[in-house]
Design a protein around this motif. Structure first.
Motif, PDB file in Angstrom:
ATOM      1  N   PHE A   1      36.057  49.344  36.547  1.00 33.84           N
ATOM      2  CA  PHE A   1      36.244  47.971  37.009  1.00 33.84           C
ATOM      3  C   PHE A   1      36.986  47.145  35.961  1.00 33.84           C
ATOM      4  CE2 PHE A   1      34.731  43.562  37.233  1.00 33.84           C
ATOM      5  CZ  PHE A   1      35.230  43.221  38.471  1.00 33.84           C
ATOM      6  N   GLU A   2      36.587  47.272  34.704  1.00 33.02           N
ATOM      7  CA  GLU A   2      37.244  46.522  33.631  1.00 33.02           C
ATOM      8  C   GLU A   2      38.704  46.935  33.501  1.00 33.02           C
ATOM      9  OE1 GLU A   2      36.170  43.949  31.829  1.00 33.02           O
ATOM     10  OE2 GLU A   2      34.321  43.986  32.974  1.00 33.02           O
TER      11      GLU A   2
ATOM     12  N   GLU B   1      40.647  48.095  35.860  1.00 34.32           N
ATOM     13  CA  GLU B   1      41.367  47.515  36.992  1.00 34.32           C
ATOM     14  C   GLU B   1      41.663  46.039  36.751  1.00 34.32           C
ATOM     15  OE1 GLU B   1      39.117  48.231  40.517  1.00 34.32           O
ATOM     16  OE2 GLU B   1      39.495  50.380  40.481  1.00 34.32           O
ATOM     17  N   GLU B   2      40.683  45.326  36.214  1.00 30.12           N
ATOM     18  CA  GLU B   2      40.882  43.914  35.916  1.00 30.12           C
ATOM     19  C   GLU B   2      41.977  43.717  34.864  1.00 30.12           C
ATOM     20  OE1 GLU B   2      39.367  41.042  37.202  1.00 30.12           O
ATOM     21  OE2 GLU B   2      38.690  42.435  38.735  1.00 30.12           O
ATOM     22  N   LEU B   3      41.973  44.560  33.825  1.00 26.68           N
ATOM     23  CA  LEU B   3      43.005  44.461  32.792  1.00 26.68           C
ATOM     24  C   LEU B   3      44.372  44.815  33.369  1.00 26.68           C
ATOM     25  CD1 LEU B   3      41.175  46.010  29.726  1.00 26.68           C
ATOM     26  CD2 LEU B   3      41.968  43.652  29.968  1.00 26.68           C
TER      27      LEU B   3
ATOM     28  N   ASP C   1      45.355  44.325  36.453  1.00 30.67           N
ATOM     29  CA  ASP C   1      45.794  43.154  37.223  1.00 30.67           C
ATOM     30  C   ASP C   1      46.301  42.050  36.295  1.00 30.67           C
ATOM     31  OD1 ASP C   1      45.138  44.350  39.612  1.00 30.67           O
ATOM     32  OD2 ASP C   1      43.206  43.320  39.810  1.00 30.67           O
ATOM     33  N   LEU C   2      45.611  41.861  35.200  1.00 29.59           N
ATOM     34  CA  LEU C   2      45.982  40.811  34.252  1.00 29.59           C
ATOM     35  C   LEU C   2      47.359  41.073  33.636  1.00 29.59           C
ATOM     36  CD1 LEU C   2      45.068  38.263  32.693  1.00 29.59           C
ATOM     37  CD2 LEU C   2      44.098  39.796  30.991  1.00 29.59           C
TER      38      LEU C   2
END
Length: 58
Positions: free
Chosen positions: A40-41, A43-45, A47-48
């Protein structure tokens, strides 16, 4: 007030705490949870920073 011991499945009382001890996960469940959190982390990075998740092997 009744003599509730907290052992009932769906206790109607707000003051009732079924088990004060935290439940212990198995080692495999801990690893799986850690892996899900890490994915999850990542994926978030991605996207960022605008990284395509299909281009990265996880």
């Amino acid at each position: 007030m009744s003599a509730c011991n907290g052992a009932c499945f769906d206790c109607p009382y707000d003051f009732c705490v079924p088990d004060a001890r935290p439940s212990r996960l198995s080692k495999a469940a801990e690893r799986q949870g850690w892996r899900q959190d890490a994915l999850f982390e990542l994926e978030e990075l991605g996207d960022l920073y605008g990284i395509d998740p299909e281009a990265v092997r996880l």
